[in-house]
Design an enzyme around this catalytic site. Structure first.
Site, short mmCIF file in Angstrom:
data_model
loop_
_atom_site.label_atom_id
_atom_site.label_comp_id
_atom_site.label_asym_id
_atom_site.label_seq_id
_atom_site.Cartn_x
_atom_site.Cartn_y
_atom_site.Cartn_z
N HIS B 162 -5.01 -1.66 -6.67
CA HIS B 162 -5.30 -0.88 -5.48
C HIS B 162 -4.73 0.51 -5.74
O HIS B 162 -3.71 0.65 -6.44
CB HIS B 162 -4.58 -1.55 -4.30
CG HIS B 162 -4.85 -0.95 -2.95
ND1 HIS B 162 -4.30 0.24 -2.56
CD2 HIS B 162 -5.59 -1.39 -1.90
CE1 HIS B 162 -4.69 0.50 -1.32
NE2 HIS B 162 -5.48 -0.47 -0.90
N ASP B 239 2.80 -5.63 -6.74
CA ASP B 239 2.15 -5.37 -5.45
C ASP B 239 1.80 -6.74 -4.85
O ASP B 239 0.91 -7.42 -5.35
CB ASP B 239 0.89 -4.53 -5.68
CG ASP B 239 0.06 -4.34 -4.41
OD1 ASP B 239 0.42 -4.90 -3.37
OD2 ASP B 239 -0.95 -3.62 -4.49
N GLN B 242 -1.54 -8.45 -1.16
CA GLN B 242 -2.64 -9.40 -0.98
C GLN B 242 -2.22 -10.84 -1.18
O GLN B 242 -2.99 -11.75 -0.87
CB GLN B 242 -3.80 -9.06 -1.94
CG GLN B 242 -4.52 -7.77 -1.62
CD GLN B 242 -5.31 -7.83 -0.32
OE1 GLN B 242 -5.70 -8.89 0.15
NE2 GLN B 242 -5.54 -6.66 0.27
N LYS B 279 -0.82 -7.14 6.98
CA LYS B 279 -1.69 -8.14 6.33
C LYS B 279 -1.11 -9.54 6.49
O LYS B 279 -1.74 -10.52 6.13
CB LYS B 279 -1.86 -7.80 4.85
CG LYS B 279 -2.64 -6.51 4.60
CD LYS B 279 -3.04 -6.39 3.16
CE LYS B 279 -3.27 -4.97 2.69
NZ LYS B 279 -4.39 -4.28 3.33
N CYS B 421 -10.37 0.94 -1.73
CA CYS B 421 -9.23 1.64 -2.36
C CYS B 421 -8.96 1.11 -3.76
O CYS B 421 -7.80 1.02 -4.19
CB CYS B 421 -7.97 1.55 -1.51
SG CYS B 421 -8.17 2.30 0.11
#
Lengths: 162, 473
Positions: B162, B239, B242, B279, B421
């Site tokens: 991303h 990251d 997600q 999220k 993104c």
């Protein structure tokens, strides 16, 4: 007629499948390259000015959604042969049409002048799609201004686009 | 795990901690009623929300916790001696401890609150730049020389990132004269692990990677990345935006206890991780940078000002230790409270992330099946269910994603359109943009079936039928 069919008028679907104004002509008086950064739509548009600031030719290449492609196509038909001043008025009227939010467009003279471009009235109910319909008109405004100024430099293309 | 045991399928309370098993359809139906928004209609159709990868919806428990805090205890934290300030500080630090437990962090101090995932990565890259510029905070542990980046060193990312975990590293590399390299994405959407050892050279200081791609849904082999980074003394930065809403996470080195979700996660041993509340069924405007405490202790601040200082004179300032050192300015206290409530909801009302992960395997299988059955639709990313989550980014032949999203919206189905993104991975997979359905545990098999049916209508709506390329458009 549902909102979806108001958006995707038959005229829009037809223009998006067989758009007018393609292919891009090599010669130009002014060039513009515009992108829609949220979805990756892009257009490179050329204009050629004739005597009396008449838009002798408009041509373009690009990719994008059916609204952006159809709008470019209808715009090309509409402004070819018009003066820069007439094109600027059409551009302002079309922009106004896009901002009516589906509440109706009561400028009858402008509606007559816009002709087929009135098929995009349904787009105004979808604020997220307005910039799709305006992509070509942005390119026209930019390319016409460059042609008028005698600026023949190629348009700047942001990195990652082609 | 056995699916659908009799106790679970009877539709009783969510399984208590320690006895997982996937959520049952009956439980999901009941949990859905905790999310007021899932009951609304779009046009005249019931909403099918398949855009949780962009932002997830919030249960009433989160909305209420935030409202109650604002109505009763709202105040600045770490300042003031009045009752409200004290309650707010307790709530804020309690939320930090709650987040730490949920992700298997070794201590609450490993959690730095930020405004989101993007801010967390930027905080880290700015702090690393400041450290490289000679500003020191504490000793750099000998185990992590990668913290100090010099000209000519290497920063390795992946092509699946991303923009939030790519652009800050590009910028840092440019600022420090470091070299940026990346692990390529294969045509099937997975990362090319075969190149990992070659790319992570002795000069590599940072290996930054996503746990789960927001485009392909592919789950990264975190252990392989962490091993590759640590072999050369680089820091492993993950990251987790997600993955945190879908998988039990244990970011630390040791198996976690005290939290049903973290306890079910394999210890990942990353050095830093970034994730956001919105999220994870919590509010927007808050996220976290996870960092090993000894590494955070060695980092100078990114932002300075109130709330992060020990003493200020006109000549200079001494800073507080982490995490306060990284939290300059007024803090989002109600958001922290809401995030903690979301995690309580996931652990207590849902029964833990392991139950979610197992249920979502069923959803993902159905999603992949639904998509595979539609002519002219190409899935970007792995078509097999191994190591992939419920994200389906689609290229629909002859139809731009904006148009596809519009037709789906008219059927009440919310999906995301565009590049999400993540422009490089789209380019690698041969498209500029895509139409993305992304799932959460509150989605049902019936919603996925509706999506499949509506998806099958998209090309015909634009006058296209049959397989890809059949019309010669």
């Amino acid at each position: 007629m549902g909102a979806l069919d108001q958006l995707y008028q038959q005229l829009i679907l037809e223009h998006s499948k067989a758009p007018h104004g393609k292919p891009l002509k090599a010669d130009y008086g002014g060039e513009s390259f515009q992108v829609n950064t949220t979805c990756g739509d892009q257009v490179r548009l050329h204009v050629t000015l004739g005597p009396g600031d008449v838009l002798e030719d408009v041509s373009w290449e690009g990719s994008g959604c059916s609204i952006s492609q159809a709008s470019l196509s209808v715009m090309t038909d509409l402004v070819r042969g018009k003066t820069l001043e007439e094109a600027a008025t059409l551009s302002a009227d079309f922009t106004e049409l896009m901002h009516t939010r589906g509440q109706g467009f009561d400028d009858d003279a402008a509606a007559d002048a816009l002709g087929d471009a009135m098929a995009f009235e349904g787009v105004s109910q979808f604020p997220m799609r307005v910039k799709c319909a305006l992509l070509g008109w942005m390119a026209l405004k930019d390319a016409a201004a460059k042609a008028k100024a005698g600026d023949h430099t190629p348009a700047q293309i942001p990195e990652g686009w082609e | 795990m056995t699916a659908g045991t009799s106790a679970a399928s009877a539709g009783g309370a969510a399984s208590p901690a320690g006895s997982p098993g996937p959520l049952t359809d009956a439980e999901v139906e009941r949990l859905r009623s905790d999310f007021p928004i899932l009951g609304r209609e779009v046009g005249s159709q019931p909403l099918a929300y398949l855009d949780s990868g962009a932002t997830a919806q919030r249960p009433r428990r989160v909305i209420r916790a935030m409202a109650e805090f604002v109505e009763r205890s709202n105040a600045g934290v770490h300042r003031g001696a009045h009752t409200l300030a004290s309650e707010a500080t307790e709530a804020f630090e309690g939320a930090r401890a709650r987040v730490a437990r949920f992700v298997g962090a070794p201590a609450p101090e490993a959690i730095v609150f930020t405004s989101g995932t993007t801010a967390a990565v930027n905080l880290l890259t700015i702090a690393l730049r400041n450290l490289a510029g000679g500003e020191t905070a504490g000793p750099v542990p000998s185990s992590a020389p990668g913290l100090v980046i010099r000209p000519g060193d290497r920063i390795v990312v992946t092509e699946a990132e991303h923009h939030a975990n790519l652009v800050p590293w590009q910028r840092l590399a440019a600022q420090l004269g470091a070299e940026l390299a990346w692990v390529p994405v294969l045509p099937n959407g997975r990362l090319d692990l075969a190149q990992l050892d070659e790319l992570v050279t002795e000069r590599t200081r940072v290996l930054a990677f996503t746990h789960v791609s927001n485009v392909t849904g592919a789950v990264t082999d975190v252990q392989a990345f962490v091993r590759a980074a640590h072999q050369v003394g680089a820091i492993a930065v993950m990251d987790a935006a997600q993955s945190a809403p879908h998988l039990p996470l244990c970011l630390g080195d040791q198996p976690a206890s005290g939290d049903v979700s973290a306890a079910a996660g394999v210890p990942l041993g990353v050095d830093f991780a970034a994730f956001g509340a919105h999220k994870m069924f919590g509010p927007g405007g808050i996220g976290a940078l996870y960092g090993r405490p000894e590494l955070l202790a060695a980092l100078p601040p990114a932002f300075t000002g109130g709330g992060m200082v020990q003493a200020v004179t006109m000549r200079g300032t001494t800073y507080l230790p982490a995490p306060a050192r990284f939290e300059a300015g007024t803090q989002p206290v109600a958001e922290a409270v809401g995030w903690a409530a979301a995690l309580d909801y996931l652990d207590e009302d849902v029964g833990g992330m392991a139950r979610i992960a197992e249920y979502e395997e069923r959803l993902t299988a159905r999603l992949l099946e639904a998509v595979a059955g539609v002519p002219g639709v190409r899935l970007l990313g792995p078509a097999d269910q191994t190591d992939r989550l419920g994200v389906a980014s689609l290229a629909i032949d002859g139809v731009h994603p904006h148009d596809a999203g519009q037709v789906l919206d008219a059927a009440g189905i919310a999906v995301r359109v565009g590049h999400h993104c993540a422009m490089p991975v789209h380019r690698k997979l041969g498209v500029r943009a895509s139409t993305r359905a992304s799932l959460a545990f509150y989605n049902t098999l019936a919603e996925i079936d509706r999506f499949g049916q509506a998806l099958a209508q998209v090309r015909p709506y634009f006058g296209l039928t049959g397989a890809a390329g059949a019309e010669g458009e």
